[in-house]
Design a protein around this motif. Structure first.
Motif, PDB file in Angstrom:
ATOM      1  N   GLY A   1      -0.038  -4.011   7.911  1.00 34.62           N
ATOM      2  CA  GLY A   1       0.006  -2.573   7.620  1.00 34.62           C
ATOM      3  C   GLY A   1       0.507  -2.260   6.229  1.00 34.62           C
ATOM      4  N   ILE A   2       0.345  -3.208   5.291  1.00 40.44           N
ATOM      5  CA  ILE A   2       0.853  -3.013   3.927  1.00 40.44           C
ATOM      6  C   ILE A   2      -0.314  -2.974   2.947  1.00 40.44           C
ATOM      7  CG2 ILE A   2       2.203  -4.125   2.078  1.00 40.44           C
ATOM      8  CD1 ILE A   2       4.047  -5.094   4.487  1.00 40.44           C
ATOM      9  N   ASP A   3      -0.338  -1.957   2.102  1.00 39.71           N
ATOM     10  CA  ASP A   3      -1.383  -1.805   1.093  1.00 39.71           C
ATOM     11  C   ASP A   3      -1.135  -2.811  -0.033  1.00 39.71           C
ATOM     12  OD1 ASP A   3      -3.032  -1.053  -0.984  1.00 39.71           O
ATOM     13  OD2 ASP A   3      -2.134   0.933  -1.265  1.00 39.71           O
ATOM     14  N   PRO A   4      -2.065  -3.745  -0.260  1.00 40.51           N
ATOM     15  CA  PRO A   4      -1.851  -4.768  -1.299  1.00 40.51           C
ATOM     16  C   PRO A   4      -1.667  -4.180  -2.701  1.00 40.51           C
ATOM     17  CG  PRO A   4      -3.705  -5.363   0.112  1.00 40.51           C
ATOM     18  CD  PRO A   4      -3.338  -3.961   0.458  1.00 40.51           C
ATOM     19  N   GLY A   5      -2.169  -2.958  -2.904  1.00 43.31           N
ATOM     20  CA  GLY A   5      -2.054  -2.331  -4.222  1.00 43.31           C
ATOM     21  C   GLY A   5      -0.770  -1.536  -4.415  1.00 43.31           C
ATOM     22  N   ALA A   6       0.096  -1.539  -3.407  1.00 44.09           N
ATOM     23  CA  ALA A   6       1.353  -0.764  -3.494  1.00 44.09           C
ATOM     24  C   ALA A   6       2.351  -1.443  -4.434  1.00 44.09           C
ATOM     25  CB  ALA A   6       1.964  -0.612  -2.106  1.00 44.09           C
ATOM     26  N   ARG A   7       3.230  -0.634  -5.017  1.00 42.80           N
ATOM     27  CA  ARG A   7       4.332  -1.170  -5.838  1.00 42.80           C
ATOM     28  C   ARG A   7       5.497  -1.545  -4.927  1.00 42.80           C
ATOM     29  NH1 ARG A   7       4.155   1.451 -11.093  1.00 42.80           N
ATOM     30  NH2 ARG A   7       2.247   0.679 -12.044  1.00 42.80           N
ATOM     31  N   PRO A   8       6.311  -2.525  -5.340  1.00 47.34           N
ATOM     32  CA  PRO A   8       7.418  -2.987  -4.477  1.00 47.34           C
ATOM     33  C   PRO A   8       8.342  -1.867  -3.999  1.00 47.34           C
ATOM     34  CG  PRO A   8       7.263  -4.358  -6.455  1.00 47.34           C
ATOM     35  CD  PRO A   8       6.241  -3.282  -6.607  1.00 47.34           C
ATOM     36  N   GLU A   9       8.625  -0.880  -4.878  1.00 46.16           N
ATOM     37  CA  GLU A   9       9.619   0.150  -4.480  1.00 46.16           C
ATOM     38  C   GLU A   9       9.061   1.178  -3.514  1.00 46.16           C
ATOM     39  OE1 GLU A   9       7.896   1.804  -8.337  1.00 46.16           O
ATOM     40  OE2 GLU A   9       8.447  -0.170  -7.532  1.00 46.16           O
TER      41      GLU A   9
END
Length: 271
Positions: free
Chosen positions: A239-247
Motif C-alpha cells: 500500500g505504498i506509492d513508490p514515487g512518494a518521498r520518505p517524509e
C-alpha cells in the motif's frame, strides 16, 4: 544555591548546563508528579536542581551520574545522602533493568544535548521496565520526537519513538533558565511506552534499518532509497506509492515495511 554553584564549574565535555530557574524547576517537577510509591531514576542529576524537589515529594531516588565530583557531592549531601542511591556510570552503557527488580522505573533528567538522542534509543531496549520518562531536551529534538508526517522535523527518530511511545511535549524552557545559558531553546517531553503499540513491529532493529536507509536521502523517492531491498510491486503490495518521498510515509507504513523486511530476512536465514 549560590551563584558559584557550590564551586562546581560546568564541564563542556559532559555537556553540562545547570538549571537554576525556580519557576521552571517547579513546573518540571509538577509535570513529573513524583509520588512516594514511585521507583524514580534520574539521569545526570548535576547540582541537584531537580533532585532536591523530587526527593522532597517522593522520599527516595536513584541517580545515575558520570561526573565523579558531582557523584561525591551527592553522596555527601547533608539532606540528600540518606535518600539517594548514587549509581556511578555512563547512562549510555547502563542496564536500566537493574533498577526495576520490584517495580517499573520512572526515568527523568535534564539530558546533556550531546547524548540525548542516543540515550533515548538506548532506553528503547529497556522498554519493558519503563513506566514513563520525562526529559529536558533541545527544543528541536522534542519537535523531531513529536513530528507528524509531511513536516521538516519528521524523520527516523519520529518513527522509531512513536512506534514505541506516546509522545507529549510538556513545556518550553528558555536559555536563561540555565547556567551557562545554552545557545538553543529547550523543552520537556513526556514519553509513555504503549502497552500495546498501535504500530506493531516484529523487530525494532529492522525498523531502525529501514528508516535509516529511507531517510538517508530525503529528496529522493522511497523507490530510489529502498531499491536495494525491494521493487515497485513489493512496495505497492504494502500500500505504498513508490514515487512518494520518505517524509510522507506514516509510522504505520514504516512498520509494515519493517515487518516485510524482517520476514524476508527470516526466509533467507540459514538454519
Amino acid at each position: 544555591m549560590t551563584k558559584t554553584h557550590l564551586g562546581h564549574r560546568a564541564r563542556k565535555r559532559f555537556g553540562q548546563n545547570f538549571l537554576h530557574d525556580q519557576f521552571v524547576i517547579n513546573d518540571i517537577v509538577d509535570a513529573i508528579n513524583p509520588q512516594p510509591s514511585d521507583n524514580l531514576v534520574e539521569i545526570g542529576p548535576g547540582l541537584a536542581a531537580l533532585t532536591e524537589p523530587v526527593v522532597e515529594r517522593a522520599g527516595k531516588l536513584t541517580v545515575v551520574e558520570l561526573d565523579r565530583d558531582l557523584a561525591d557531592r551527592l553522596e555527601q549531601h547533608p539532606f540528600l545522602q540518606s535518600k539517594l542511591t548514587v549509581f556511578r556510570g555512563d547512562a549510555l552503557k547502563t542496564d536500566f533493568r537493574q533498577f526495576a527488580s520490584e517495580q517499573p522505573i520512572r526515568v527523568f533528567g535534564n539530558l546533556p544535548y550531546n547524548i540525548s538522542t542516543p540515550l533515548i534509543f538506548h532506553l528503547l531496549e529497556h522498554l519493558e521496565v519503563v513506566e514513563d520518562m520525562h526529559f529536558m531536551l533541545q527544543k528541536e529534538v522534542v519537535e523531531r520526537l513529536a513530528a507528524e508526517p509531511n513536516s521538516k522535523a519528521y524523520g527516523r527518530i519520529s518513527v522509531a519513538i512513536q512506534q514505541a511511545y506516546a509522545v507529549e511535549p510538556v513545556l518550553m524552557v528558555p536559555p536563561g533558565a540555565f547556567t551557562p545559558p545554552p545557545k538553543v531553546e529547550s523543552a520537556v517531553v513526556r514519553l509513555v511506552p504503549h502497552k500495546t503499540s498501535p504500530y506493531p513491529v516484529n523487530d525494532r532493529k529492522a525498523l531502525h534499518k529501514i528508516c535509516l536507509i529511507a531517510f538517508n536521502q530525503r529528496r529522493k523517492t522511497i523507490r530510489n532509497n529502498l531499491k536495494q531491498i525491494m521493487n515497485d510491486e513489493q512496495l505497492e503490495a504494502l500500500g505504498i506509492d513508490p514515487g512518494a518521498r520518505p517524509e510522507t510515509l506514516s509510522v504505520a507504513d514504516y512498520c509494515r515495511l519493517a515487518n516485510w523486511y524482517s520476514e524476508q530476512q527470516g526466509d533467507h536465514a540459514s538454519y
